[in-house]
Design a protein around this motif. Sequence first.
Motif, PDB file in Angstrom:
ATOM      1  N   GLU A  91     -34.973 -22.652  14.582  1.00 20.67           N
ATOM      2  CA  GLU A  91     -34.637 -21.232  14.511  1.00 20.67           C
ATOM      3  C   GLU A  91     -35.255 -20.524  15.713  1.00 20.67           C
ATOM      4  N   LEU A  92     -34.400 -19.942  16.539  1.00 19.27           N
ATOM      5  CA  LEU A  92     -34.869 -19.255  17.730  1.00 19.27           C
ATOM      6  C   LEU A  92     -35.418 -17.880  17.363  1.00 19.27           C
ATOM      7  N   ASP A  93     -36.078 -17.250  18.311  1.00 15.08           N
ATOM      8  CA  ASP A  93     -36.720 -15.958  18.043  1.00 15.08           C
ATOM      9  C   ASP A  93     -35.714 -14.877  17.672  1.00 15.08           C
ATOM     10  N   ASP A  94     -34.448 -15.017  18.113  1.00 13.94           N
ATOM     11  CA  ASP A  94     -33.432 -14.007  17.778  1.00 13.94           C
ATOM     12  C   ASP A  94     -32.694 -14.333  16.485  1.00 13.94           C
ATOM     13  N   GLY A  95     -33.132 -15.383  15.789  1.00 15.74           N
ATOM     14  CA  GLY A  95     -32.513 -15.754  14.520  1.00 15.74           C
ATOM     15  C   GLY A  95     -31.437 -16.816  14.628  1.00 15.74           C
ATOM     16  N   GLY A 128     -44.099 -22.812   1.397  1.00 19.84           N
ATOM     17  CA  GLY A 128     -44.281 -21.365   1.432  1.00 19.84           C
ATOM     18  C   GLY A 128     -43.164 -20.616   0.739  1.00 19.84           C
ATOM     19  N   GLY A 129     -42.141 -21.354   0.287  1.00 16.44           N
ATOM     20  CA  GLY A 129     -41.043 -20.722  -0.429  1.00 16.44           C
ATOM     21  C   GLY A 129     -39.813 -20.505   0.427  1.00 16.44           C
ATOM     22  N   GLY A 130     -38.679 -20.372  -0.219  1.00 14.88           N
ATOM     23  CA  GLY A 130     -37.438 -20.114   0.498  1.00 14.88           C
ATOM     24  C   GLY A 130     -36.413 -21.207   0.292  1.00 14.88           C
ATOM     25  N   ASP A 131     -35.168 -20.851   0.507  1.00  9.74           N
ATOM     26  CA  ASP A 131     -34.037 -21.749   0.330  1.00  9.74           C
ATOM     27  C   ASP A 131     -33.595 -22.271   1.694  1.00  9.74           C
ATOM     28  N   PHE A 132     -33.834 -23.562   1.943  1.00 15.27           N
ATOM     29  CA  PHE A 132     -33.478 -24.133   3.240  1.00 15.27           C
ATOM     30  C   PHE A 132     -31.968 -24.103   3.483  1.00 15.27           C
ATOM     31  N   SER A 133     -31.190 -24.101   2.431  1.00 16.98           N
ATOM     32  CA  SER A 133     -29.734 -24.055   2.592  1.00 16.98           C
ATOM     33  C   SER A 133     -29.280 -22.800   3.324  1.00 16.98           C
ATOM     34  N   LYS A 134     -30.106 -21.768   3.305  1.00 14.93           N
ATOM     35  CA  LYS A 134     -29.777 -20.549   4.040  1.00 14.93           C
ATOM     36  C   LYS A 134     -30.069 -20.702   5.539  1.00 14.93           C
ATOM     37  N   ILE A 135     -30.911 -21.650   5.865  1.00 19.27           N
ATOM     38  CA  ILE A 135     -31.192 -21.950   7.276  1.00 19.27           C
ATOM     39  C   ILE A 135     -30.130 -22.895   7.819  1.00 19.27           C
ATOM     40  N   ASN A 136     -29.919 -23.988   7.112  1.00 18.39           N
ATOM     41  CA  ASN A 136     -28.878 -24.952   7.477  1.00 18.39           C
ATOM     42  C   ASN A 136     -28.078 -25.282   6.222  1.00 18.39           C
ATOM     43  N   PRO A 137     -26.883 -24.739   6.093  1.00 13.88           N
ATOM     44  CA  PRO A 137     -26.057 -24.992   4.902  1.00 13.88           C
ATOM     45  C   PRO A 137     -25.776 -26.471   4.668  1.00 13.88           C
ATOM     46  N   LEU A 138     -25.880 -27.298   5.715  1.00 18.12           N
ATOM     47  CA  LEU A 138     -25.655 -28.731   5.551  1.00 18.12           C
ATOM     48  C   LEU A 138     -26.866 -29.428   4.933  1.00 18.12           C
ATOM     49  N   GLY A 139     -28.007 -28.753   4.947  1.00 22.90           N
ATOM     50  CA  GLY A 139     -29.146 -29.218   4.177  1.00 22.90           C
ATOM     51  C   GLY A 139     -30.049 -30.246   4.806  1.00 22.90           C
ATOM     52  N   TYR A 140     -29.845 -30.582   6.081  1.00 22.42           N
ATOM     53  CA  TYR A 140     -30.698 -31.598   6.687  1.00 22.42           C
ATOM     54  C   TYR A 140     -31.470 -31.047   7.872  1.00 22.42           C
ATOM     55  N   VAL A 141     -32.504 -31.805   8.240  1.00 22.81           N
ATOM     56  CA  VAL A 141     -33.341 -31.470   9.389  1.00 22.81           C
ATOM     57  C   VAL A 141     -33.035 -32.455  10.512  1.00 22.81           C
ATOM     58  N   PRO A 142     -33.405 -32.088  11.753  1.00 26.29           N
ATOM     59  CA  PRO A 142     -34.126 -30.885  12.159  1.00 26.29           C
ATOM     60  C   PRO A 142     -33.221 -29.669  12.260  1.00 26.29           C
ATOM     61  N   MET A 200     -40.442 -19.799  17.958  1.00 23.50           N
ATOM     62  CA  MET A 200     -39.413 -20.650  17.385  1.00 23.50           C
ATOM     63  C   MET A 200     -39.976 -21.381  16.172  1.00 23.50           C
ATOM     64  N   LYS A 201     -39.114 -21.639  15.206  1.00 30.52           N
ATOM     65  CA  LYS A 201     -39.495 -22.381  14.015  1.00 30.52           C
ATOM     66  C   LYS A 201     -38.760 -23.713  13.996  1.00 30.52           C
ATOM     67  N   LEU A 202     -39.512 -24.793  13.830  1.00 27.80           N
ATOM     68  CA  LEU A 202     -38.922 -26.117  13.710  1.00 27.80           C
ATOM     69  C   LEU A 202     -39.043 -26.555  12.250  1.00 27.80           C
ATOM     70  N   TYR A 203     -37.905 -26.695  11.611  1.00 34.97           N
ATOM     71  CA  TYR A 203     -37.860 -27.158  10.230  1.00 34.97           C
ATOM     72  C   TYR A 203     -37.828 -28.681  10.247  1.00 34.97           C
ATOM     73  N   TYR A 204     -38.779 -29.291   9.550  1.00 33.62           N
ATOM     74  CA  TYR A 204     -38.931 -30.738   9.609  1.00 33.62           C
ATOM     75  C   TYR A 204     -39.194 -31.296   8.224  1.00 33.62           C
ATOM     76  N   SER A 205     -39.029 -32.593   8.104  1.00 33.30           N
ATOM     77  CA  SER A 205     -39.408 -33.322   6.900  1.00 33.30           C
ATOM     78  C   SER A 205     -39.988 -34.656   7.334  1.00 33.30           C
ATOM     79  N   PRO A 206     -41.179 -35.023   6.858  1.00 34.93           N
ATOM     80  CA  PRO A 206     -41.781 -36.289   7.288  1.00 34.93           C
ATOM     81  C   PRO A 206     -40.870 -37.478   7.022  1.00 34.93           C
ATOM     82  N   GLY A 207     -40.834 -38.392   7.990  1.00 36.13           N
ATOM     83  CA  GLY A 207     -40.031 -39.595   7.830  1.00 36.13           C
ATOM     84  C   GLY A 207     -38.591 -39.445   8.260  1.00 36.13           C
ATOM     85  N   THR A 208     -38.247 -38.316   8.857  1.00 35.22           N
ATOM     86  CA  THR A 208     -36.882 -38.094   9.321  1.00 35.22           C
ATOM     87  C   THR A 208     -36.868 -37.995  10.843  1.00 35.22           C
TER      88      THR A 208
END
Length: 234
Positions: free
Chosen positions: A56-60, A39-53, A1-9
């Motif tokens: 992403e599960l192993d199946d996408g 490492g690169g990439g557009d986070f909006s493609k992960i969460n279109p709303l643009g915020y964390v957390p 699993m991938k945890l998308y994070y931003s410090p201070g949030t």
Amino acid sequence: MKLYYSPGTCSLAPHIIALETKTPVQLVKTNIKTKTMEGGGDFSKINPLGYVPALELDDGTVLIEAPSILQYIADKSGGRSVSPAPGSVDHYKMLSWLGFASSEMHGPFGTLWNGSMPDAAKDLARAKLAARFKHLDAHLASNDYLLGKDFTLPDAYAFAVLGWAPMLKIDLSAYPNLIAYTGRIAARPAVQAAMKAEVQPNYILKLAHKSHTSGLAPTGQSLFALTQKVTKKV
């Protein structure tokens, strides 16, 4: 699993729970202003709303919103220590506190973070937070954590959100039980490890310093000292 994070949030909360439950996650540092990822990439493609957390599960599949991610990690790990058994009264009490942390704390803090909000709205948000802090302080006078003696999911969420107080010039000195509560949480090994990994912003240090100067340190150690071990100014 991938945890998308931003410090201070509030993404600090699921990171803490992943460590508490020994659930392996791959951390992906995210810039929520530029919507870019380490490492690169557009986070909006992960969460279109643009915020964390975001998780992403192993199946996408991607989960968003802190309460659902916290519960998923706990369920995935079988971690009953941080999440009481479904169907129990304590489980519903925990859900109630998760809702409190999300709507009654995170919500008004969000108003204060929003630069476009008028001063009148911010004044109302500050008044609401003061009332909620008073409620928490009274509850914590006889409870170590929100559910009593045990650290659970909403404690991680509340801790992450309370870290915003110094940055927003909110003085917590009128709430000694609340300050002591943050000290108990900061002393937990999983919390220290999460803060070290994320390199928390220096306003976390300000909250730590408040615990230090108020003399409400956990187990004889100041929260200031604990936090300085695991953070640096950014």
